[in-house]
Design an enzyme around this catalytic site. Structure first.
Site, PDB file in Angstrom:
ATOM      1  N   HIS A 154       0.805  -1.223   0.000  1.00 23.60           N
ATOM      2  CA  HIS A 154       0.000   0.000   0.000  1.00 23.60           C
ATOM      3  C   HIS A 154       0.844   1.283   0.000  1.00 23.60           C
ATOM      4  O   HIS A 154       0.631   2.170   0.813  1.00 23.60           O
ATOM      5  CB  HIS A 154      -0.984   0.021   1.179  1.00 23.60           C
ATOM      6  CG  HIS A 154      -2.033  -1.039   1.093  1.00 23.60           C
ATOM      7  ND1 HIS A 154      -3.114  -1.090   1.937  1.00 23.60           N
ATOM      8  CD2 HIS A 154      -2.170  -2.101   0.253  1.00 23.60           C
ATOM      9  CE1 HIS A 154      -3.878  -2.143   1.629  1.00 23.60           C
ATOM     10  NE2 HIS A 154      -3.308  -2.774   0.611  1.00 23.60           N
ATOM     11  N   TYR A 256     -12.457  10.662   3.712  1.00 21.47           N
ATOM     12  CA  TYR A 256     -13.099   9.612   2.914  1.00 21.47           C
ATOM     13  C   TYR A 256     -13.336   8.321   3.697  1.00 21.47           C
ATOM     14  O   TYR A 256     -13.760   7.319   3.136  1.00 21.47           O
ATOM     15  CB  TYR A 256     -12.313   9.412   1.609  1.00 21.47           C
ATOM     16  CG  TYR A 256     -12.539  10.600   0.681  1.00 21.47           C
ATOM     17  CD1 TYR A 256     -11.871  11.815   0.897  1.00 21.47           C
ATOM     18  CD2 TYR A 256     -13.472  10.556  -0.332  1.00 21.47           C
ATOM     19  CE1 TYR A 256     -12.126  12.938   0.115  1.00 21.47           C
ATOM     20  CE2 TYR A 256     -13.725  11.667  -1.135  1.00 21.47           C
ATOM     21  CZ  TYR A 256     -13.055  12.849  -0.899  1.00 21.47           C
ATOM     22  OH  TYR A 256     -13.325  13.958  -1.669  1.00 21.47           O
TER      23      TYR A 256
END
Ligand SMILES: [Ca+2]
Ligand SMILES: [Ca+2]
Length: 374
Positions: A154, A256
């Site tokens: 990631h 988010y």
């Protein structure tokens, strides 16, 4: 944070590809485009087109290649020392907004340093190498994710320039550590807005709330696509947890949700609360369950496929697909999902409006395929 990076440049090779590399594939039923294999690469990650129609292609292990428009010849313009374990490596490559005069190229890669590993933004200048070719010189690291942490996943590392060419947006993934995405002092799990020199852009939206000065939006997981549309909207796609891949419309200062809200669930089966009105988290415009595992993101502006002008295209990794998302203003809806038979890492629009995709290749060769109208 130590920005320690070793570079070795100037390695130059010119390779003629085997004649088999340029052959038309039989068009699969149902696909509205013809597929032509142009070249192949060793675990390619990203590509971009030069004004003269040549391409820059990055390979995960650290090679940056300059490839002729027909794919038949290539030269290595940089051999970068990167940490390519796991999901790391040499990642994105994007031309500077003033490339025509500056010859500047921005790129990202992962590296090891104090505390672990992290993603770095860097740039260089494409210039004659003295032997009839070109090499990437004046290489400088501009920004490093904070903090460096253990692990190989990631990183994200996607780059996009604002339409006015003044700012650079850079994605930092949450490194499979979850909570950094909500940590105001870390750049992990964020979209960053930087100057072209890699400094915090003036006027970033969360500074007054005590966030790191680079942060534009937060609560992200693994952001593998970032692109502006013709209206100036910034779109992002991110690899979510199980059943939670997302396309988001990125607005300044918004949260988010990751890891507090996701329409998917953790891979260990535990639930994550879905996005719901009033929870304080910006929901995705589109999400996928089952997942597509999004790689690259491109917003189409060409004329070869007029029916798709303004739409987003996403490379699907585990779904081995090319995905179209219909964009209308600030709204998005699922469009097509075409089976490509291989993990697709990158999508680009070519100079003539063709759509180009790069297969991920895993630990081996990935093909460059040109999609043209039938
Ligand atoms: Ca690209
Ligand atoms: Ca959920």
């Amino acid at each position: 944070m130590i920005r320690k990076t070793l570079f070795a440049t100037g390695l130059l090779t010119t390779t003629l590809l085997a004649s088999t590399a340029c052959s038309a594939q039989p068009a699969a039923a149902g696909k509205p485009f013809k597929e032509t294999v142009v070249a192949d690469f060793d675990s390619p990650w990203a590509m971009t087109f030069l004004p003269d129609k040549r391409m820059l292609v990055t390979e995960k292990k650290g090679q940056m290649l300059l490839v002729s428009a027909d794919g038949k010849s290539r030269q290595t313009v940089a051999t970068l020392t990167v940490d390519s374990a796991g999901q790391g490596g040499l990642m994105d490559v994007v031309l500077a907004p003033d490339f025509a005069t500056s010859q500047r190229v921005y790129f990202s890669y992962s590296t090891a340093g104090e505390g672990g590993k992290g993603v770095v933004l860097a740039r260089g200048r494409l210039r004659p190498d003295g032997g009839g070719g070109q090499s990437l010189g004046e290489i400088e690291a501009l920004f490093s994710a904070r903090p460096f942490v253990e692990g190989n996943g990631h990183y994200s590392g996607r780059i996009a320039f604002s339409p006015d060419g003044k700012y650079l947006f850079f994605t930092n993934g949450e490194r499979q550590k979850f909570t950094p995405a909500q940590d105001p002092k870390m750049t992990l799990g964020k979209v960053l807005r930087l100057t072209l020199d890699g400094k915090p852009a003036p006027g970033n939206p969360l500074v007054a709330k005590g966030f790191a000065p680079e942060i534009w939006s937060y609560g992200h997981r693994n952001l593998l696509g970032l692109a502006f549309d013709a209206q100036g909207n910034l779109w992002e796609q991110e690899m979510g947890p199980k059943g939670g891949d997302e396309v988001n419309l990125i607005k300044p200062g918004l949260n988010y949700g990751w890891p507090n809200a996701s329409n998917g669930s953790n891979y260990d089966g535990t639930d994550i609360p879905d996005h719901k009105p009033g929870d304080g988290y910006e929901p995705p415009k589109v999400f996928w369950n089952p997942v597509i595992s999004p790689g690259g993101l491109m917003i189409y502006s060409g004329s070869m496929f007029p029916q798709w002008k303004g739409d987003a295209f996403i490379g699907g990794l585990s779904s081995k697909s090319l995905v179209r998302v219909h964009l209308t203003g600030t709204n998005a809806a699922k469009g097509d999902q075409w089976d490509m038979g291989a993990r697709i890492r990158e999508v680009e629009q070519g100079p003539d409006g063709a759509i180009w995709v790069l297969e991920d290749g895993g630990d081996s060769q990935g093909r460059l395929i040109k999609l043209t109208a039938k």
